[in-house]
Design a protein around this motif. Structure first.
Motif, PDB file in Angstrom:
ATOM      1  N   VAL A   1      10.925   1.578  13.278  1.00 32.81           N
ATOM      2  CA  VAL A   1      10.932   2.876  12.606  1.00 32.81           C
ATOM      3  C   VAL A   1      11.963   2.898  11.486  1.00 32.81           C
ATOM      4  O   VAL A   1      11.707   3.407  10.396  1.00 32.81           O
ATOM      5  N   ILE A   2      13.134   2.314  11.735  1.00 29.80           N
ATOM      6  CA  ILE A   2      14.167   2.273  10.696  1.00 29.80           C
ATOM      7  C   ILE A   2      13.690   1.416   9.515  1.00 29.80           C
ATOM      8  O   ILE A   2      13.978   1.720   8.360  1.00 29.80           O
ATOM      9  N   GLY A   3      12.941   0.340   9.809  1.00 26.40           N
ATOM     10  CA  GLY A   3      12.447  -0.509   8.727  1.00 26.40           C
ATOM     11  C   GLY A   3      11.659   0.279   7.694  1.00 26.40           C
ATOM     12  O   GLY A   3      12.011   0.283   6.508  1.00 26.40           O
ATOM     13  N   PRO A   4      10.584   0.967   8.096  1.00 23.62           N
ATOM     14  CA  PRO A   4       9.856   1.806   7.137  1.00 23.62           C
ATOM     15  C   PRO A   4      10.710   2.915   6.537  1.00 23.62           C
ATOM     16  O   PRO A   4      10.545   3.279   5.372  1.00 23.62           O
ATOM     17  N   PHE A   5      11.642   3.454   7.351  1.00 24.73           N
ATOM     18  CA  PHE A   5      12.535   4.494   6.847  1.00 24.73           C
ATOM     19  C   PHE A   5      13.383   3.948   5.697  1.00 24.73           C
ATOM     20  O   PHE A   5      13.529   4.589   4.650  1.00 24.73           O
ATOM     21  N   LEU A   6      13.926   2.726   5.881  1.00 25.44           N
ATOM     22  CA  LEU A   6      14.716   2.103   4.817  1.00 25.44           C
ATOM     23  C   LEU A   6      13.845   1.792   3.604  1.00 25.44           C
ATOM     24  O   LEU A   6      14.299   1.918   2.457  1.00 25.44           O
ATOM     25  N   VAL A   7      12.615   1.361   3.882  1.00 26.17           N
ATOM     26  CA  VAL A   7      11.699   1.111   2.762  1.00 26.17           C
ATOM     27  C   VAL A   7      11.511   2.380   1.940  1.00 26.17           C
ATOM     28  O   VAL A   7      11.546   2.355   0.705  1.00 26.17           O
ATOM     29  N   GLY A   8      11.332   3.514   2.623  1.00 27.55           N
ATOM     30  CA  GLY A   8      11.185   4.782   1.916  1.00 27.55           C
ATOM     31  C   GLY A   8      12.422   5.156   1.127  1.00 27.55           C
ATOM     32  O   GLY A   8      12.330   5.607  -0.019  1.00 27.55           O
ATOM     33  N   ILE A   9      13.597   4.948   1.732  1.00 25.21           N
ATOM     34  CA  ILE A   9      14.855   5.261   1.051  1.00 25.21           C
ATOM     35  C   ILE A   9      15.022   4.408  -0.204  1.00 25.21           C
ATOM     36  O   ILE A   9      15.265   4.918  -1.310  1.00 25.21           O
ATOM     37  N   PHE A  10      14.893   3.088  -0.032  1.00 22.11           N
ATOM     38  CA  PHE A  10      15.124   2.179  -1.163  1.00 22.11           C
ATOM     39  C   PHE A  10      14.062   2.340  -2.248  1.00 22.11           C
ATOM     40  O   PHE A  10      14.374   2.268  -3.444  1.00 22.11           O
ATOM     41  N   ALA A  11      12.811   2.564  -1.827  1.00 25.12           N
ATOM     42  CA  ALA A  11      11.746   2.734  -2.812  1.00 25.12           C
ATOM     43  C   ALA A  11      11.918   4.027  -3.591  1.00 25.12           C
ATOM     44  O   ALA A  11      11.627   4.088  -4.792  1.00 25.12           O
ATOM     45  N   SER A  12      12.405   5.080  -2.906  1.00 22.10           N
ATOM     46  CA  SER A  12      12.555   6.386  -3.558  1.00 22.10           C
ATOM     47  C   SER A  12      13.753   6.407  -4.506  1.00 22.10           C
ATOM     48  O   SER A  12      13.675   6.950  -5.607  1.00 22.10           O
ATOM     49  N   PHE A  13      14.864   5.815  -4.058  1.00 22.57           N
ATOM     50  CA  PHE A  13      16.112   5.972  -4.816  1.00 22.57           C
ATOM     51  C   PHE A  13      16.463   4.770  -5.693  1.00 22.57           C
ATOM     52  O   PHE A  13      17.347   4.870  -6.539  1.00 22.57           O
ATOM     53  N   ILE A  14      15.786   3.630  -5.486  1.00 14.08           N
ATOM     54  CA  ILE A  14      16.058   2.467  -6.348  1.00 14.08           C
ATOM     55  C   ILE A  14      14.777   2.110  -7.101  1.00 14.08           C
ATOM     56  O   ILE A  14      14.626   2.445  -8.264  1.00 14.08           O
ATOM     57  N   ALA A  15      13.856   1.423  -6.409  1.00 13.56           N
ATOM     58  CA  ALA A  15      12.578   1.032  -7.026  1.00 13.56           C
ATOM     59  C   ALA A  15      11.678   0.505  -5.920  1.00 13.56           C
ATOM     60  O   ALA A  15      12.170   0.083  -4.866  1.00 13.56           O
ATOM     61  N   PRO A  16      10.371   0.489  -6.128  1.00 16.43           N
ATOM     62  CA  PRO A  16       9.465  -0.003  -5.089  1.00 16.43           C
ATOM     63  C   PRO A  16       9.701  -1.459  -4.684  1.00 16.43           C
ATOM     64  O   PRO A  16       9.338  -1.860  -3.573  1.00 16.43           O
ATOM     65  N   TRP A  17      10.310  -2.280  -5.605  1.00 12.46           N
ATOM     66  CA  TRP A  17      10.567  -3.676  -5.261  1.00 12.46           C
ATOM     67  C   TRP A  17      11.836  -3.854  -4.438  1.00 12.46           C
ATOM     68  O   TRP A  17      12.039  -4.906  -3.807  1.00 12.46           O
TER      69      TRP A  17
ATOM     70  N   ARG B   1      -0.373  14.391  -2.160  1.00 13.36           N
ATOM     71  CA  ARG B   1       0.463  15.522  -2.557  1.00 13.36           C
ATOM     72  C   ARG B   1       1.554  15.105  -3.533  1.00 13.36           C
ATOM     73  O   ARG B   1       2.504  15.839  -3.769  1.00 13.36           O
ATOM     74  N   GLY B   2       1.408  13.879  -4.074  1.00 13.29           N
ATOM     75  CA  GLY B   2       2.343  13.396  -5.082  1.00 13.29           C
ATOM     76  C   GLY B   2       3.700  12.993  -4.546  1.00 13.29           C
ATOM     77  O   GLY B   2       4.665  12.946  -5.300  1.00 13.29           O
ATOM     78  N   ALA B   3       3.781  12.675  -3.261  1.00 10.89           N
ATOM     79  CA  ALA B   3       5.073  12.310  -2.665  1.00 10.89           C
ATOM     80  C   ALA B   3       4.912  11.116  -1.739  1.00 10.89           C
ATOM     81  O   ALA B   3       5.445  11.087  -0.624  1.00 10.89           O
ATOM     82  N   GLY B   4       4.187  10.095  -2.193  1.00 14.76           N
ATOM     83  CA  GLY B   4       3.909   8.933  -1.353  1.00 14.76           C
ATOM     84  C   GLY B   4       5.161   8.195  -0.919  1.00 14.76           C
ATOM     85  O   GLY B   4       5.215   7.648   0.188  1.00 14.76           O
ATOM     86  N   ALA B   5       6.178   8.154  -1.773  1.00 16.15           N
ATOM     87  CA  ALA B   5       7.403   7.435  -1.419  1.00 16.15           C
ATOM     88  C   ALA B   5       8.155   8.088  -0.273  1.00 16.15           C
ATOM     89  O   ALA B   5       9.016   7.466   0.351  1.00 16.15           O
ATOM     90  N   ASP B   6       7.851   9.354   0.002  1.00 12.80           N
ATOM     91  CA  ASP B   6       8.530  10.056   1.096  1.00 12.80           C
ATOM     92  C   ASP B   6       7.909   9.779   2.458  1.00 12.80           C
ATOM     93  O   ASP B   6       8.425  10.237   3.481  1.00 12.80           O
ATOM     94  N   ALA B   7       6.800   9.034   2.482  1.00 14.62           N
ATOM     95  CA  ALA B   7       6.117   8.778   3.749  1.00 14.62           C
ATOM     96  C   ALA B   7       7.020   8.034   4.727  1.00 14.62           C
ATOM     97  O   ALA B   7       7.032   8.327   5.926  1.00 14.62           O
ATOM     98  N   GLY B   8       7.781   7.055   4.207  1.00 16.47           N
ATOM     99  CA  GLY B   8       8.675   6.313   5.083  1.00 16.47           C
ATOM    100  C   GLY B   8       9.744   7.195   5.713  1.00 16.47           C
ATOM    101  O   GLY B   8      10.143   6.987   6.863  1.00 16.47           O
ATOM    102  N   LEU B   9      10.198   8.206   4.949  1.00 15.67           N
ATOM    103  CA  LEU B   9      11.200   9.133   5.481  1.00 15.67           C
ATOM    104  C   LEU B   9      10.610   9.962   6.621  1.00 15.67           C
ATOM    105  O   LEU B   9      11.250  10.145   7.665  1.00 15.67           O
ATOM    106  N   LEU B  10       9.389  10.460   6.429  1.00 19.89           N
ATOM    107  CA  LEU B  10       8.750  11.233   7.491  1.00 19.89           C
ATOM    108  C   LEU B  10       8.434  10.358   8.697  1.00 19.89           C
ATOM    109  O   LEU B  10       8.584  10.769   9.849  1.00 19.89           O
ATOM    110  N   TYR B  11       8.000   9.134   8.438  1.00 20.28           N
ATOM    111  CA  TYR B  11       7.687   8.207   9.519  1.00 20.28           C
ATOM    112  C   TYR B  11       8.915   7.935  10.390  1.00 20.28           C
ATOM    113  O   TYR B  11       8.794   7.733  11.602  1.00 20.28           O
TER     114      TYR B  11
END
Length: 415
Positions: A154-170, A245-255
């Protein structure tokens, strides 16, 4: 346990899990963002899962024969290199086939620290602890290991959401590469990699690989496969829902919300009474998954998703603990690493395949149908729970028949 492992082992082993937990979601997020296609992202994550399931049992068998250090050090380093190259492959505009090939190679070289940690813990409890403390320590250790797995998944996808949202998808894939270089290598070289192999276990006969394919083990593989379907379909359907809903990067945070109750309940399994047998725990917690996932499929608001994700976590964490606890008890002699990697591989493969399926359904059919997939996966977890009860009862009947025959036969032959 800490006397034999040292205080640093468990933090290192936990962080070493994160690259594996971030791979499928990181690949999904990066490819979806770069291509604009959830379906292609799902295919890339499925390629990771296929690579894992192809190589996982081979890696486990190699570890059982040659030891963890010999296998994990090169595998972890190669995996780190591939993770570091993957953003370049995706963002340079290479053909989709090349993206899928590199994603598959990432799966092939996945180090699976979680399965190796379980194997080490089981060996240390078996070979180093006093018999009077083994039972209680094993139950608590398996609860911790499963909670750590669940938290990492769960933390893995959560971190993916954090890093993708605040840094970049890569960024998530690049960070996973760094973690693989440092912490997977540290885990591989940790003294427990040698400590877990005692003189007793070295001389003990190793069961044939066919023993791993017995019904009592395969039903557990099916259970983890169903849990993987649950993880992948939940994450991808949630991603599609939020993307609409235009907030795909937030999915990891909700997950990540699913991990709150999941990790807490996974740890709480250690204090459940022994009379609440593992086979019944499987059925109870799978039922919680199915009911909450049905509510997840019926909601059309973010607030409703938040509530249902929290409740879903209360079922999936303990269910995963239960299945891996059964695997620890049923691993054939000398095949603990093989058994654990087989379960972990089936979970990752299912997560990736369900990501591909959910992504395709969300894109070509409808998002509400994709949101229904976790309920079907939870129902499958429940079905395998029922099959597990049947397998246990069959084994009990066979054991009784053999025991009865061994008692009666000498008397009959004497007469």
């Amino acid at each position: 346990m800490i006397h034999h492992t040292g205080w640093g082992y468990f933090p290192i082993a936990f962080i070493a899990r994160l690259p594996f937990a971030m791979m499928v979601v990181g690949v999904l997020t990066l490819v979806t963002s770069a291509s604009g296609s959830v379906a292609l992202g799902g295919l890339a994550s499925a390629a990771v899962g296929i690579g894992v399931v192809i190589a996982g049992p081979v890696i486990g068998d190699a570890v059982d024969h040659h030891g963890q250090r010999t296998v994990l050090v090169p595998v972890g380093l190669i995996n780190g290199v591939l993770l570091a190259l993957f953003p370049l492959v995706v963002l340079s505009g290479m053909p989709d086939a090349m993206v899928l090939i590199v994603a598959g190679l990432i799966g092939v070289t996945a180090p699976q620290a979680a399965a190796m940690s379980r194997s080490r813990v089981i060996a240390i409890i078996r070979d180093r602890l006093h018999p009077d403390t083994r039972g209680r320590t094993f139950t608590r250790a398996m609860s911790y290991e499963s909670a750590a797995d669940e938290t990492a998944f769960v933390i893995g996808p959560f971190l993916v959401g954090i890093f993708a949202s605040f840094i970049a998808p890569w960024a998530p894939i690049a960070i996973a590469a760094a973690l693989s270089f440092v912490f997977v290598t540290a885990f591989a070289l940790h003294p427990t990699g040698v400590l877990a192999t005692s003189s007793e276990s070295e001389t003990a006969p190793r069961a044939p690989f066919s023993a791993v394919l017995s019904p009592r083990v395969l039903v557990l593989v099916g259970g983890t496969f169903a849990v993987g379907l649950f993880f992948g379909s939940t994450l991808t359907s949630l991603t599609a829902f939020m993307e609409s809903r235009g907030a795909g990067a937030d999915a990891g945070l909700l997950y990540g919300l699913m991990g709150i109750g999941s990790a807490a309940l996974a740890l709480a399994v250690a204090v459940l009474p022994a009379r609440f047998a593992l086979r019944w725990r499987w059925l109870v917690f799978a039922t919680v998954m199915a009911v909450s996932a049905s509510a997840y499929a019926a909601t059309d608001a973010v607030s409703g998703l938040v509530v249902t994700l929290l409740v879903m976590g209360l079922g999936v964490g303990p269910a995963l603990v239960t299945i891996f606890s059964l695997a620890g008890e049923r691993s054939p002699a000398g095949r603990s690493a093989t058994t654990m990697t087989l379960l972990a591989s089936s979970l990752t493969l299912a997560q990736a395949l369900s990501s591909a399926l959910a992504g395709s359904i969300a894109e070509t059919v409808s998002i509400p149908l994709a949101l229904a997939l976790p309920a079907l996966a939870a129902l499958l977890v429940l079905v395998f729970g029922v099959l597990n009860v049947a397998v246990e009862r069959h084994d009990a009947r066979v054991h009784y028949s053999v025991t009865y025959a061994s008692i009666v036969a000498p008397a009959g032959s004497g007469s």
